[in-house]
Design an enzyme around this catalytic site. Structure first.
Site, PDB file in Angstrom:
ATOM      1  N   LYS A 109       9.746  18.150  -4.012  1.00  0.00           N
ATOM      2  CA  LYS A 109       9.220  16.946  -3.362  1.00  0.00           C
ATOM      3  C   LYS A 109      10.107  16.512  -2.195  1.00  0.00           C
ATOM      4  O   LYS A 109       9.612  16.273  -1.102  1.00  0.00           O
ATOM      5  CB  LYS A 109       9.117  15.780  -4.345  1.00  0.00           C
ATOM      6  CG  LYS A 109       8.779  16.146  -5.765  1.00  0.00           C
ATOM      7  CD  LYS A 109       7.342  16.524  -5.976  1.00  0.00           C
ATOM      8  CE  LYS A 109       7.224  17.176  -7.311  1.00  0.00           C
ATOM      9  NZ  LYS A 109       6.075  17.365  -7.991  1.00  0.00           N
ATOM     10  N   TRP A 165       5.669  13.569 -18.595  1.00  0.00           N
ATOM     11  CA  TRP A 165       4.963  14.618 -17.838  1.00  0.00           C
ATOM     12  C   TRP A 165       4.272  15.538 -18.855  1.00  0.00           C
ATOM     13  O   TRP A 165       4.933  16.029 -19.781  1.00  0.00           O
ATOM     14  CB  TRP A 165       5.994  15.384 -17.012  1.00  0.00           C
ATOM     15  CG  TRP A 165       5.465  16.448 -16.110  1.00  0.00           C
ATOM     16  CD1 TRP A 165       4.410  16.355 -15.247  1.00  0.00           C
ATOM     17  CD2 TRP A 165       5.997  17.771 -15.962  1.00  0.00           C
ATOM     18  NE1 TRP A 165       4.265  17.543 -14.574  1.00  0.00           N
ATOM     19  CE2 TRP A 165       5.220  18.428 -14.991  1.00  0.00           C
ATOM     20  CE3 TRP A 165       7.058  18.462 -16.543  1.00  0.00           C
ATOM     21  CZ2 TRP A 165       5.458  19.731 -14.589  1.00  0.00           C
ATOM     22  CZ3 TRP A 165       7.308  19.765 -16.150  1.00  0.00           C
ATOM     23  CH2 TRP A 165       6.512  20.389 -15.185  1.00  0.00           C
ATOM     24  N   ASP A 221      15.714  15.021 -16.248  1.00  0.00           N
ATOM     25  CA  ASP A 221      14.730  15.673 -15.385  1.00  0.00           C
ATOM     26  C   ASP A 221      14.767  14.919 -14.061  1.00  0.00           C
ATOM     27  O   ASP A 221      14.368  13.746 -13.983  1.00  0.00           O
ATOM     28  CB  ASP A 221      13.348  15.602 -16.043  1.00  0.00           C
ATOM     29  CG  ASP A 221      12.313  16.396 -15.251  1.00  0.00           C
ATOM     30  OD1 ASP A 221      12.603  16.788 -14.110  1.00  0.00           O
ATOM     31  OD2 ASP A 221      11.201  16.598 -15.774  1.00  0.00           O
TER      32      ASP A 221
END
Ligand code: LMR
Length: 397
Positions: free
Chosen positions: A246, A130, A211
């Site tokens: 999300k 990311w 993560d």
């Protein structure tokens, strides 16, 4: 003092949305930022979130501060969903959780904590990762380095090269792993590979930092937590940065958590006190609303069951889009095999498009994807699929 400042570059992901909003082409498609869209192209508020909010509106009696580490019930429910409610980490009280503003907030607290207890530690990031990871750890004044992860030929994990570098990481360094649904590639470790990585971390004294932003978007809540739980089987100490952006669709509520697992409850308690200092000196205490929603849903068996159905609907739609995308590219005459996209997991896939092709896609067709070629599969719909695939085939030629 400000006269000499040169403008900074736009963020490679969020900056795309700014450009997208300026685009006047009615056919424009934004597959940049990782935001879920339903079949009609909307990012809905989940019905369980609406119901939890209605309940909160009725019951909320104060807007006073939360404690520095957030809601206690949220922390407990977060640990249950990450590890499973029967896990010995919970019964042995080896975990400490702080509620954070999103997964990014959790990562930043983790970075500040590592900097505080071990300022010379290097954080090892997958290549690619990311794009905010290196900036975030650099912002916390930590050294960052990278390990090979993706094999562009097989469109899968380059595990041998990854392990060869992991075997050189010194004790006390931090290994950032994507808990599931690797961002940006969509290529995850297999169970066997997780076991090898976790065992290597335990053997070498490397601290895993997971993560964990997409639990439930790959194969299911427990299935997606299997990597984290394998790490828990092997390593006495590790960190998990959770995001609920999300899986609850709570993007703008900024709701996440950092969970620290220590070898004993005493060590967890001591480490927790340092996490709280990192929070207090950064943003003082977390915003309440998002955490209250998550706690309301996870703490109520009926709401939780309905939320799991909503989550499964999102996951199934993404996985359907993966197949539909591959088929439509094929029908449109793409002279490249994209079948790997159907096997990857989560919101993202690495398309293999070059930066020049990505730019052409935007300029000629108003289709926005990240410069690395990362595509947000969760932004595809039945309605935009033909236009999207025709655009891709055009820039491939
Ligand atoms: C993404 O990768 O698109 C998301 O995690 C959103 C973000 O903050 O970058």
């Amino acid at each position: 003092m400000f006269e000499t400042i040169n403008p900074a570059a736009e963020d490679s992901i969020l900056g795309l949305t700014v450009e997208f909003q300026k685009d006047t082409n009615p056919k424009k498609i934004n597959l940049g930022v990782g935001v879920y869209k339903d079949g009609s192209g909307q990012t809905p508020v989940l019905s369980t979130v609406k119901e939890a909010e209605a309940r909160l509106l009725r019951s909320e009696a104060t807007k006073s501060y939360l404690p520095i580490d957030g809601l206690a019930s949220y922390a407990e429910l977060n640990q249950q969903i990450v590890f499973g409610s029967e896990h010995t980490i919970l019964s042995d009280e080896r975990a400490a959780t702080v509620q954070t503003p999103g997964g990014t907030g959790a990562l930043r607290v983790a970075a500040d904590f590592v900097r505080r207890i071990s300022p010379k530690a290097t954080v090892w990031l997958s290549d690619p990762t990311w794009p905010n990871h290196p900036n975030l750890f650099g912002g916390a004044a930590l050294q960052a380095s990278s390990y090979p992860y993706f094999d562009a030929d097989s469109n899968g994990v380059d595990f041998d090269r990854m392990m060869a570098v992991l075997e050189t990481i010194p004790a006390g360094d931090i290994l950032l792993l994507h808990g599931c649904c690797h961002n940006p590639t969509g290529a995850d470790l297999s169970t066997q590979q997780w076991q090898e990585v976790a065992s290597l971390c335990a053997g070498r004294g490397i601290l895993p930092l997971l993560d964990f932003a997409y639990q439930g978007f790959g194969d299911g809540l427990d299935e997606d937590a299997s990597g984290v739980r394998i790490v828990a089987d092997h390593c006495r100490e590790f960190l998990v940065a959770t995001s609920y952006s999300k899986n609850f669709g709570l993007y703008n509520e900024r709701v996440g958590a950092l969970t620290l697992v220590a070898a004993s409850s005493e060590a967890a308690e001591a480490a927790h006190s340092h996490l709280k200092i990192c929070v207090r000196t950064n943003y003082s205490n977390p915003p309440a609303h998002g955490g209250q929603i998550v706690a309301e849903i996870l703490g109520d068996p009926d709401l939780r069951q309905r939320w799991e159905v909503e989550l499964a609907d999102m996951r199934n739609r993404i996985n359907d889009m993966r197949h539909h995308f591959v088929e439509t590219l094929d029908e449109q005459g793409a002279d490249r095999d994209f079948s790997f996209i159907a096997h990857q997991r989560g919101m993202f896939s690495y398309s293999g498009l070059t930066p020049t092709q990505v730019q052409a896609l935007r300029e000629r067709h108003s289709i926005y994807i990240v410069g690395s070629g990362r595509i947000n599969v969760a932004g595809m719909t039945e309605a935009n699929m033909e236009y999207l695939c025709a655009g891709i085939v055009d820039v491939l030629e």
